[in-house]
Design an enzyme around this catalytic site. Sequence first.
Site, PDB file in Angstrom:
ATOM      1  N   GLY A 127      55.533 -59.643 -28.755  1.00 30.40           N
ATOM      2  CA  GLY A 127      56.734 -59.087 -29.034  1.00 30.40           C
ATOM      3  C   GLY A 127      56.609 -58.168 -30.376  1.00 30.40           C
ATOM      4  O   GLY A 127      55.739 -58.557 -31.112  1.00 30.40           O
ATOM      5  N   SER A 128      57.851 -57.647 -30.652  1.00 34.40           N
ATOM      6  CA  SER A 128      57.807 -56.739 -31.843  1.00 34.40           C
ATOM      7  C   SER A 128      57.801 -57.421 -33.033  1.00 34.40           C
ATOM      8  O   SER A 128      57.309 -56.994 -34.150  1.00 34.40           O
ATOM      9  CB  SER A 128      58.940 -55.786 -31.448  1.00 34.40           C
ATOM     10  OG  SER A 128      60.143 -56.406 -31.500  1.00 34.40           O
ATOM     11  N   GLY A 168      57.816 -64.883 -30.558  1.00 32.20           N
ATOM     12  CA  GLY A 168      59.269 -64.002 -30.780  1.00 32.20           C
ATOM     13  C   GLY A 168      60.090 -64.951 -29.452  1.00 32.20           C
ATOM     14  O   GLY A 168      59.714 -65.773 -28.761  1.00 32.20           O
ATOM     15  N   ASP A 207      63.472 -63.526 -26.573  1.00 29.99           N
ATOM     16  CA  ASP A 207      64.794 -62.644 -26.347  1.00 29.99           C
ATOM     17  C   ASP A 207      66.236 -63.223 -26.568  1.00 29.99           C
ATOM     18  O   ASP A 207      67.065 -62.388 -26.854  1.00 29.99           O
ATOM     19  CB  ASP A 207      64.417 -62.582 -24.592  1.00 29.99           C
ATOM     20  CG  ASP A 207      63.076 -61.759 -24.286  1.00 29.99           C
ATOM     21  OD1 ASP A 207      62.871 -60.991 -25.145  1.00 29.99           O
ATOM     22  OD2 ASP A 207      62.495 -62.475 -23.420  1.00 29.99           O
ATOM     23  N   GLY A 226      60.266 -63.786 -21.977  1.00 27.21           N
ATOM     24  CA  GLY A 226      59.572 -63.182 -20.730  1.00 27.21           C
ATOM     25  C   GLY A 226      60.182 -61.690 -20.608  1.00 27.21           C
ATOM     26  O   GLY A 226      59.653 -61.264 -19.682  1.00 27.21           O
ATOM     27  N   GLY A 227      60.896 -61.239 -21.416  1.00 22.72           N
ATOM     28  CA  GLY A 227      61.114 -59.974 -21.524  1.00 22.72           C
ATOM     29  C   GLY A 227      59.882 -58.951 -21.499  1.00 22.72           C
ATOM     30  O   GLY A 227      60.100 -57.793 -20.999  1.00 22.72           O
ATOM     31  N   GLY A 228      59.029 -59.446 -21.984  1.00 26.29           N
ATOM     32  CA  GLY A 228      57.772 -58.420 -22.113  1.00 26.29           C
ATOM     33  C   GLY A 228      56.724 -58.806 -21.053  1.00 26.29           C
ATOM     34  O   GLY A 228      55.624 -58.617 -21.047  1.00 26.29           O
ATOM     35  N   GLU A 236      52.783 -67.420 -22.587  1.00 31.60           N
ATOM     36  CA  GLU A 236      53.289 -67.776 -23.746  1.00 31.60           C
ATOM     37  C   GLU A 236      53.566 -69.276 -23.835  1.00 31.60           C
ATOM     38  O   GLU A 236      53.455 -69.960 -24.544  1.00 31.60           O
ATOM     39  CB  GLU A 236      54.540 -66.990 -23.849  1.00 31.60           C
ATOM     40  CG  GLU A 236      54.461 -65.668 -24.230  1.00 31.60           C
ATOM     41  CD  GLU A 236      55.616 -64.757 -24.350  1.00 31.60           C
ATOM     42  OE1 GLU A 236      55.537 -63.792 -25.000  1.00 31.60           O
ATOM     43  OE2 GLU A 236      56.671 -65.151 -23.716  1.00 31.60           O
ATOM     44  N   LYS A 257      68.850 -61.784 -31.823  1.00 26.12           N
ATOM     45  CA  LYS A 257      68.270 -62.702 -30.906  1.00 26.12           C
ATOM     46  C   LYS A 257      69.131 -63.907 -31.063  1.00 26.12           C
ATOM     47  O   LYS A 257      68.706 -64.667 -29.947  1.00 26.12           O
ATOM     48  CB  LYS A 257      66.938 -62.906 -30.920  1.00 26.12           C
ATOM     49  CG  LYS A 257      66.007 -61.433 -31.110  1.00 26.12           C
ATOM     50  CD  LYS A 257      66.005 -60.857 -29.583  1.00 26.12           C
ATOM     51  CE  LYS A 257      65.373 -59.316 -29.699  1.00 26.12           C
ATOM     52  NZ  LYS A 257      64.217 -59.450 -29.525  1.00 26.12           N
TER      53      LYS A 257
END
Length: 239
Positions: free
Chosen positions: A33-34, A87, A89, A100-102, A108, A126
């Site tokens: 994640g970002s 990270g 969501d 799990g958005g990615g 993970e 978030k």
Amino acid sequence: MTSLVEQSKKSAAYQAVDDNLKPSYKIIGIGSGSTVVYVAERIGQLSNKSQFTCIPTGFQSKQLILSNGLKLGSIEEFPNIDITFDGADEIDSDLNVIKGGGACLMQEKLVASCSKKFIIVADFRKKSPTGQLGVNWRKGVPIEIIPASYTKILKELKEFGAVKAEVRSGGSAKAGPVITDNGMFIIDADFGAIPPAEVSKLHNKIKFLTGVVDVGLFVNMVEKTYIGEENGSVSTMGN
């Protein structure tokens, strides 16, 4: 807004590393994640970074580890992890999270489950405004499944309350479904707002379905969250 969000991510990630990465730690899980970009950046700045072996949760985190000059390991070699940074969501008031958005949720969760300490870093968007999951994150609970099972599982999810459930599409860059690092499909199932007391029940119900590899609900796994706020400060939840 974009620069504020990025600054909030960086502040949260740097503080999480500075507060929690003890000199005695040797094995570190690096999530996806970002926001985790800044976790890897911070660890890569440390003078003792060569003492750490970093375990990735997927292709992106593997690249983060390598690009920051960190030592790459695998979960097969190092199943006992001192600490993992990842990270989220969405985060509820009991520190349950949607991930799990990615599309990396199973790896993970594997890394998190092998960790003595699991820390979430995120920006202010978030944190659920009502303390419930499924409020800010409206795309649904990610569920990693065996490809052949998708018709069956879509039917079952709708039977026990999903307002909407669909196989995640690869989008304009790919015809057909997203394929995870494990060669699986992802279903996104929208159950609306999920009260903290119901998260574990929903997780177990989905996980029990034949064909489900894992569920993007992380229940009673997070020790502490670091949230980068809109004003540049960092707030925490947990111990």
